[in-house]
Design a protein around this motif. Structure first.
Motif: not given
Length: 392
Positions: A152-156
């Protein structure tokens, strides 16, 4: 328990995180790679199929390797698959990395199960298995919610890189903590592969594998679809989803730990307590899911009961497949993953019934009922000794 067991559990933690983390990452993956969420969901199916096929295939491939070499090789392939997956912008390539990662995971777990059994005295296989499977349960407590938050914070892609990074200390631990030879009994002088495969003709072995698959199917039928129960039925916010999943994971850790002390000597006791309790618990959860307090308590309890019973049955697989020292772990792995693949499919069908979001919970109850109906007439199979009674 020997230190190498905990090193193996660390690798299982990384692999367990990878296996379950996609549930919270699929929308992001679909958007980034330009595919539908349904298409992205094929990544989960690819992993499950790879685990089922890969367990016996990889175990057969690695049966004549020294235990450390096989385990290290599988961890490094798993690491590389996630690194490639994190870097690619091509969905077919990502799909292929999930298949490769599943094959490596299946191979590792198959070899690790037999290695764990060989590291301890013959009557402590259950405790060794509990330590090994604690890696999976801790993944559901910390790894999966942590991976979802990181995504959620940095991408999958950050989550995939994190799984790769977790593999590094596991690889170093295996390289330095396990002897080059002598971990498993399969390098020289063991039975031929044909003789090990012939163990599958044993009705006792096939029965405990079937029971393990049914119980695991019940577990994953509900675990996979807990999110809509939390938000829609219980009316809790989305932030409660990782809390509930972590509660289930905490229960599973508790169940595996307690059962590990009983599954070698008193498997009948675990079956007698956990089987009927699960049969009551899943319908109770379906009926009380709209009450948040009851939901939280029952999710923890069902996690504990499910993994206590499931791990005990898998221990029985290792006992019943004692004549297949290099393939026994693959039989246990296949049983687990057949359940993990079939359970969500049954639950998805139940979602379309009048029960709606509660359908998977009712489906889990029916799967447990089926396992008890199968187990009762053949309950002596679940004991530590071949001539013992179930309830001691």
């Amino acid at each position: 328990m020997p230190l190498p067991l905990y090193l193996l559990a660390l690798a299982v933690f990384a692999m367990g995180t990878s296996e379950f983390m996609l549930a919270g990452l699929l929308p992001d993956i679909a958007s980034d790679l330009g595919v539908t969420v349904g298409t992205a969901g094929m990544l989960t199916s690819a992993f499950a199929i790879g685990m089922i096929v890969g367990a016996p295939l990889m175990a057969a491939l690695a049966r004549n390797w020294p235990g450390r070499a096989g385990l290290l090789g599988f961890v490094l392939v798993f690491l590389a698959a996630h690194a490639v997956g994190a870097a690619t912008s091509n969905f077919p390539v990502l799909f292929a990395t999930r298949v490769v990662a599943a094959l490596a995971n299946a191979g590792f777990l198959a070899v690790a199960l037999t290695t764990a059994a060989a590291l301890v005295p013959a009557d402590r296989k259950g405790r060794a298995l509990a330590v090994l499977l604690s890696g999976t349960t801790v993944a559901t407590i910390a790894g999966v919610p942590g991976g979802s938050l990181l995504g959620t914070l940095l991408g999958w892609r950050a989550t995939f890189w994190a799984v790769s990074a977790l593999c590094l200390p596991a690889a170093i631990g295996i390289l330095t903590g396990l002897p080059a030879r002598g971990v498993r009994k399969d390098v020289t002088g063991g039975p031929a592969l044909r003789a090990e495969l012939a163990q599958l003709k044993s009705a006792r072995l096939m029965l405990v594998m079937l029971l393990g698959a049914l119980v695991n199917a019940a577990t994953f039928a509900s675990f996979t679809f807990l999110a809509p129960v939390v938000t829609d039925t219980a009316g809790l916010g989305e932030l409660w989803i990782p809390v509930v999943l972590s509660l289930f994971g905490a229960g599973s850790f508790t169940g595996v730990t307690v059962a590990g002390r009983l599954s070698d000597r008193r498997p009948g006791l675990v079956m007698a307590v956990c089987g009927p309790s699960l049969l009551i618990g899943w319908p109770a959860l379906a009926m009380l899911a709209d009450k948040p307090t009851a939901l939280l308590v029952l999710v923890f309890a069902q996690g504990a009961l499910s993994f206590a019973l499931g791990s005990t049955l898998i221990t029985r697989v290792l006992y019943e497949a004692a004549g297949a020292p290099t393939m026994a772990g693959s039989y246990a792995t296949a049983a687990l993953n057949i359940g993990a693949a079939v359970g969500p499919l049954i639950a998805a069908t139940a979602l379309g019934s009048e029960a709606g979001n509660l359908g998977p919970l009712w489906a889990s109850g029916l799967l447990v009922a089926a396992s008890l109906l199968v187990a009762f007439p053949s309950r002596g199979v679940l004991t530590a000794g071949r001539n013992s009674e179930l309830l001691q």
